[in-house]
Write a protein that holds these residues in place. Structure first.
Motif, PDB file in Angstrom:
ATOM      1  N   ARG A  72      32.634  -2.583 -19.331  1.00 48.14           N
ATOM      2  CA  ARG A  72      32.938  -1.797 -17.630  1.00 48.14           C
ATOM      3  C   ARG A  72      31.312  -1.394 -16.741  1.00 48.14           C
ATOM      4  N   SER A 116      32.968  -7.178 -22.681  1.00 47.82           N
ATOM      5  CA  SER A 116      34.081  -6.348 -22.651  1.00 47.82           C
ATOM      6  C   SER A 116      35.860  -7.437 -22.288  1.00 47.82           C
ATOM      7  N   GLN A 132      35.230 -13.447 -23.796  1.00 51.39           N
ATOM      8  CA  GLN A 132      35.914 -11.992 -24.372  1.00 51.39           C
ATOM      9  C   GLN A 132      36.020 -11.794 -25.520  1.00 51.39           C
ATOM     10  N   VAL A 133      34.990 -10.438 -26.246  1.00 51.34           N
ATOM     11  CA  VAL A 133      35.023 -10.312 -27.727  1.00 51.34           C
ATOM     12  C   VAL A 133      35.979  -9.292 -28.025  1.00 51.34           C
ATOM     13  N   THR A 192      41.864  -9.646 -28.772  1.00 47.60           N
ATOM     14  CA  THR A 192      42.407 -11.355 -28.832  1.00 47.60           C
ATOM     15  C   THR A 192      41.004 -11.230 -27.662  1.00 47.60           C
ATOM     16  N   SER A 235      32.179   0.969 -24.237  1.00 52.84           N
ATOM     17  CA  SER A 235      32.679   3.091 -25.166  1.00 52.84           C
ATOM     18  C   SER A 235      33.298   2.221 -26.445  1.00 52.84           C
ATOM     19  N   GLN A 254      39.581  -2.229 -30.265  1.00 51.97           N
ATOM     20  CA  GLN A 254      39.994  -4.305 -30.105  1.00 51.97           C
ATOM     21  C   GLN A 254      39.067  -4.535 -29.696  1.00 51.97           C
ATOM     22  N   HIS A 255      38.036  -3.861 -29.373  1.00 51.39           N
ATOM     23  CA  HIS A 255      36.467  -4.235 -28.872  1.00 51.39           C
ATOM     24  C   HIS A 255      35.661  -4.350 -30.801  1.00 51.39           C
ATOM     25  N   ASN A 264      24.668   2.880 -23.876  1.00 50.04           N
ATOM     26  CA  ASN A 264      25.697   3.923 -23.320  1.00 50.04           C
ATOM     27  C   ASN A 264      25.322   4.892 -22.668  1.00 50.04           C
ATOM     28  N   LEU A 294      22.055   1.312 -18.013  1.00 45.72           N
ATOM     29  CA  LEU A 294      21.704   0.032 -18.764  1.00 45.72           C
ATOM     30  C   LEU A 294      21.030  -0.673 -17.660  1.00 45.72           C
TER      31      LEU A 294
HETATM   32  P1  FAD Z   1      35.198   1.272 -21.152  1.00 36.36           P
HETATM   33  O1  FAD Z   1      35.796   1.408 -22.333  1.00 36.36           O
HETATM   34  O2  FAD Z   1      35.932   1.523 -19.349  1.00 36.36           O
HETATM   35  O3  FAD Z   1      33.299   1.529 -21.338  1.00 36.36           O
HETATM   36  C1  FAD Z   1      32.932   1.434 -20.507  1.00 36.36           C
HETATM   37  C2  FAD Z   1      31.809   2.453 -20.931  1.00 36.36           C
HETATM   38  O4  FAD Z   1      30.423   2.180 -19.891  1.00 36.36           O
HETATM   39  C3  FAD Z   1      31.523   3.632 -21.132  1.00 36.36           C
HETATM   40  O5  FAD Z   1      31.331   4.362 -22.801  1.00 36.36           O
HETATM   41  C4  FAD Z   1      30.324   4.257 -20.186  1.00 36.36           C
HETATM   42  O6  FAD Z   1      30.029   5.758 -20.640  1.00 36.36           O
HETATM   43  C5  FAD Z   1      29.545   3.495 -20.247  1.00 36.36           C
HETATM   44  N1  FAD Z   1      28.539   2.948 -18.588  1.00 36.36           N
HETATM   45  C6  FAD Z   1      29.401   3.618 -17.770  1.00 36.36           C
HETATM   46  N2  FAD Z   1      28.448   2.827 -16.944  1.00 36.36           N
HETATM   47  C7  FAD Z   1      27.409   3.004 -17.856  1.00 36.36           C
HETATM   48  C8  FAD Z   1      25.698   2.690 -17.221  1.00 36.36           C
HETATM   49  N3  FAD Z   1      25.646   2.488 -15.844  1.00 36.36           N
HETATM   50  N4  FAD Z   1      25.156   2.389 -18.228  1.00 36.36           N
HETATM   51  C9  FAD Z   1      25.612   2.143 -19.431  1.00 36.36           C
HETATM   52  N5  FAD Z   1      26.517   2.850 -19.773  1.00 36.36           N
HETATM   53  C10 FAD Z   1      27.840   3.041 -18.974  1.00 36.36           C
HETATM   54  N6  FAD Z   1      39.142  -4.230 -25.584  1.00 36.36           N
HETATM   55  C11 FAD Z   1      37.871  -5.239 -26.307  1.00 36.36           C
HETATM   56  O7  FAD Z   1      36.597  -5.683 -25.800  1.00 36.36           O
HETATM   57  N7  FAD Z   1      38.357  -6.870 -26.377  1.00 36.36           N
HETATM   58  C12 FAD Z   1      39.601  -7.543 -26.518  1.00 36.36           C
HETATM   59  O8  FAD Z   1      39.707  -7.859 -26.885  1.00 36.36           O
HETATM   60  C13 FAD Z   1      40.391  -6.461 -26.455  1.00 36.36           C
HETATM   61  N8  FAD Z   1      41.456  -6.895 -26.913  1.00 36.36           N
HETATM   62  C14 FAD Z   1      42.672  -5.652 -26.692  1.00 36.36           C
HETATM   63  C15 FAD Z   1      43.838  -5.664 -27.277  1.00 36.36           C
HETATM   64  C16 FAD Z   1      45.118  -5.004 -27.077  1.00 36.36           C
HETATM   65  C17 FAD Z   1      45.840  -5.349 -26.957  1.00 36.36           C
HETATM   66  C18 FAD Z   1      44.903  -3.636 -25.862  1.00 36.36           C
HETATM   67  C19 FAD Z   1      46.185  -2.386 -26.087  1.00 36.36           C
HETATM   68  C20 FAD Z   1      43.251  -3.261 -25.414  1.00 36.36           C
HETATM   69  C21 FAD Z   1      42.486  -4.499 -25.602  1.00 36.36           C
HETATM   70  N9  FAD Z   1      41.319  -4.361 -25.385  1.00 36.36           N
HETATM   71  C22 FAD Z   1      40.087  -5.553 -25.860  1.00 36.36           C
HETATM   72  C23 FAD Z   1      40.743  -3.401 -23.753  1.00 36.36           C
HETATM   73  C24 FAD Z   1      40.465  -1.545 -25.029  1.00 36.36           C
HETATM   74  O9  FAD Z   1      40.738  -0.734 -25.641  1.00 36.36           O
HETATM   75  C25 FAD Z   1      39.659  -1.721 -23.679  1.00 36.36           C
HETATM   76  O10 FAD Z   1      39.833  -1.150 -22.812  1.00 36.36           O
HETATM   77  C26 FAD Z   1      38.170  -1.837 -23.271  1.00 36.36           C
HETATM   78  O11 FAD Z   1      37.717  -2.623 -24.576  1.00 36.36           O
HETATM   79  C27 FAD Z   1      37.161  -1.452 -22.752  1.00 36.36           C
HETATM   80  O12 FAD Z   1      36.149  -2.359 -22.408  1.00 36.36           O
HETATM   81  P2  FAD Z   1      34.951  -1.170 -21.455  1.00 36.36           P
HETATM   82  O13 FAD Z   1      34.379  -0.522 -23.257  1.00 36.36           O
HETATM   83  O14 FAD Z   1      33.714  -2.156 -21.005  1.00 36.36           O
HETATM   84  O15 FAD Z   1      35.385  -0.444 -20.844  1.00 36.36           O
END
Ligand code: FAD
Length: 314
Positions: A205, A229, A243-244, A247, A262, A266-267, A281, A300
Motif C-alpha cells: 500500500r 501485498s 500477490q504474495v 491467499t 507493513s 498473512q503477508h 518502510n 520508498l
Molecule cells: P498496509 O498494512 O497498509 O501497510 C503499508 C505500509 O507501507 C505501512 O507499514 C506504511 O508505514 C508503509 N508506507 C506507507 N507509505 C510509505 C512510503 N511512501 N514509503 C515507505 N513505506 C510506506 N495480505 C497479503 O499481503 N497477502 C495475502 O495473501 C493476504 N491474505 C489474507 C488473507 C486473509 C484471510 C486476510 C484477513 C487478510 C489477508 N491479507 C493478505 C491482508 C493482510 O492482513 C494485510 O491487510 C495486507 O498484507 C496489508 O498490505 P500492506 O502491507 O501493503 O498494507
C-alpha cells in the motif's frame, strides 16, 4: 537404493528450476525417478538426466492434462502402489499440494507441505501456521509425500540415465469429472517466475497508486520478479497473480525486498522463509522490521530509485 519419485514441473517441455531442486533433495533420500505428466518429455530429458533422474515415468496423453488435479493424483497413487518408493516429492504449488494430498489419502499415507529442507532420514523442516513457526516432522505411515518450496534446496547437478518408461493408469470416472476449460498464460514479460525467482521485489500500500514503476525498476535492475501485498492487489494496483501471502503465492527467494509493506501475518505467511529480507518502510513500528535482516527507514519513493541507480552502476 530406494526409489524416490519426483513430480516434474514443466511448461511445454521446459523443466522448471524447482524440479532440479527436488531431484537434488531426492538424491539425499535415494535414487530419483522423475514423473512426467503430459507431452514434451523429450525436451526435458537432458535436464532430468543432468540432475540425477535415473528413470523418467512418462504419462503422456490429454486425459492427464485436460482434467483438474485428480488424474495426476491417481497416477501418483498408482506409481506408489506399484513401486513402493521411499518418498514422493512435489513442488509446493497450490495445485501440487492438492495432487499430493489426494494421492496420500489414496495410499493411506501422509503429507508434509511447505517443506523448506529435508534430510536423508526423511525428516522435513516445514513452515506451519502461515509461516509463524518452523517445525521438524516425519510421516510415520506409508510413503511420505513432501511438498517442497521452490528455492529451498540449492540445485546441484549429478548425471544419471533418465531412462524413459511409458506409464498409463486406468482413471476413474470421478477423475475425469472436472475438465480444464481455459488456460491463462501469466503475463510477466522478461521477468522470472515469481515463485522461482532468486530475488523478489514486492510493493504494498505504501506504493500509493497503481503506478508500480518504482517497484518494477528496482526489480528489473536486479533481474528480480515483482510481487505485491494483498492491499495492493485488492486496490487493483497490481494483478492478483502477483500477490504474495497466505491467499497468494508462497516465495522463498534468496532476497526479498518489501517496499511499503507493513508485514501483516498473512503477508509473512508467503515470504517469511526468504533467506534475506530487506524492508523499506517509513514506519519504525511496522512489523516487517521484526523479520527483516536489513531495514531502511524512509520513503520508498526516495530509497528505491536510489537503490536502482546503485545497482545499475555495478
Ligand atoms: P498496509 O498494512 O497498509 O501497510 C503499508 C505500509 O507501507 C505501512 O507499514 C506504511 O508505514 C508503509 N508506507 C506507507 N507509505 C510509505 C512510503 N511512501 N514509503 C515507505 N513505506 C510506506 N495480505 C497479503 O499481503 N497477502 C495475502 O495473501 C493476504 N491474505 C489474507 C488473507 C486473509 C484471510 C486476510 C484477513 C487478510 C489477508 N491479507 C493478505 C491482508 C493482510 O492482513 C494485510 O491487510 C495486507 O498484507 C496489508 O498490505 P500492506 O502491507 O501493503 O498494507
Amino acid at each position: 537404493m530406494a526409489e524416490v519419485l519426483v513430480l516434474v514441473d514443466h511448461v511445454d517441455g521446459e523443466v522448471k528450476k524447482v524440479t532440479q531442486e527436488l531431484l537434488t533433495a531426492a538424491r539425499r533420500i535415494g535414487e530419483p525417478s522423475a514423473v512426467w505428466v503430459g507431452g514434451g518429455s523429450a525436451n526435458g530429458r537432458a535436464t532430468l538426466a543432468e540432475y540425477g533422474a535415473a528413470k523418467v515415468y512418462v504419462a503422456d496423453g490429454s486425459e492427464y492434462t485436460d482434467h483438474v488435479v485428480a488424474p495426476q493424483a491417481e497416477l501418483l497413487a498408482t506409481l506408489v502402489q506399484d513401486h513402493a518408493p521411499a518418498a514422493v516429492l512435489v513442488s509446493a504449488t497450490a495445485q501440487n499440494k492438492e495432487v499430493a494430498a489426494r494421492a496420500a489419502i489414496k495410499t493411506d499415507s501422509g503429507i508434509l507441505t511447505d517443506v523448506v529442507d529435508v534430510t536423508g532420514e526423511l525428516v522435513a523442516e516445514h513452515s506451519i501456521f502461515g509461516g509463524a513457526m518452523v517445525t521438524h516432522a516425519k510421516v510415520r505411515k506409508g510413503t511420505p509425500f513432501l511438498a517442497v518450496r521452490p528455492n529451498a534446496v540449492p540445485a546441484e547437478p549429478s548425471p544419471a540415465d533418465a531412462a524413459e518408461e511409458a506409464v498409463s493408469v486406468e482413471l476413474s470416472d470421478a477423475a475425469r469429472s472436472a475438465t480444464v476449460t481455459e488456460r491463462v498464460v501469466e503475463e510477466r514479460g522478461e521477468r522470472p517466475e515469481l515463485t522461482e525467482a532468486a530475488i523478489v521485489v514486492s510493493g504494498g500500500r505504501g506504493v500509493g497508486s497503481d503506478d508500480f514503476t518504482v517497484v518494477e525498476q528496482l526489480a528489473d535492475s536486479l533481474g528480480a520478479a515483482v510481487g505485491a501485498s494483498r492491499a495492493a492487489t485488492d486496490a487493483g494496483w497490481y494483478p492478483h497473480q502477483f500477490q504474495v501471502g497466505q491467499t497468494g503465492k508462497t516465495v522463498s527467494p534468496n532476497l526479498y525486498i518489501a517496499l511499503g509493506i507493513s508485514g501483516a501475518i498473512q503477508h509473512r505467511a508467503g515470504m517469511q522463509t526468504s533467506k534475506n529480507i530487506v524492508a523499506v518502510n517509513k514506519d519504525p513500528e511496522a512489523p516487517i522490521h521484526e523479520i527483516s535482516d536489513f531495514s531502511v527507514l524512509g520513503d520508498l519513493h526516495t530509497v528505491a530509485p536510489q537503490l536502482t541507480e546503485e545497482v545499475k552502476k555495478r
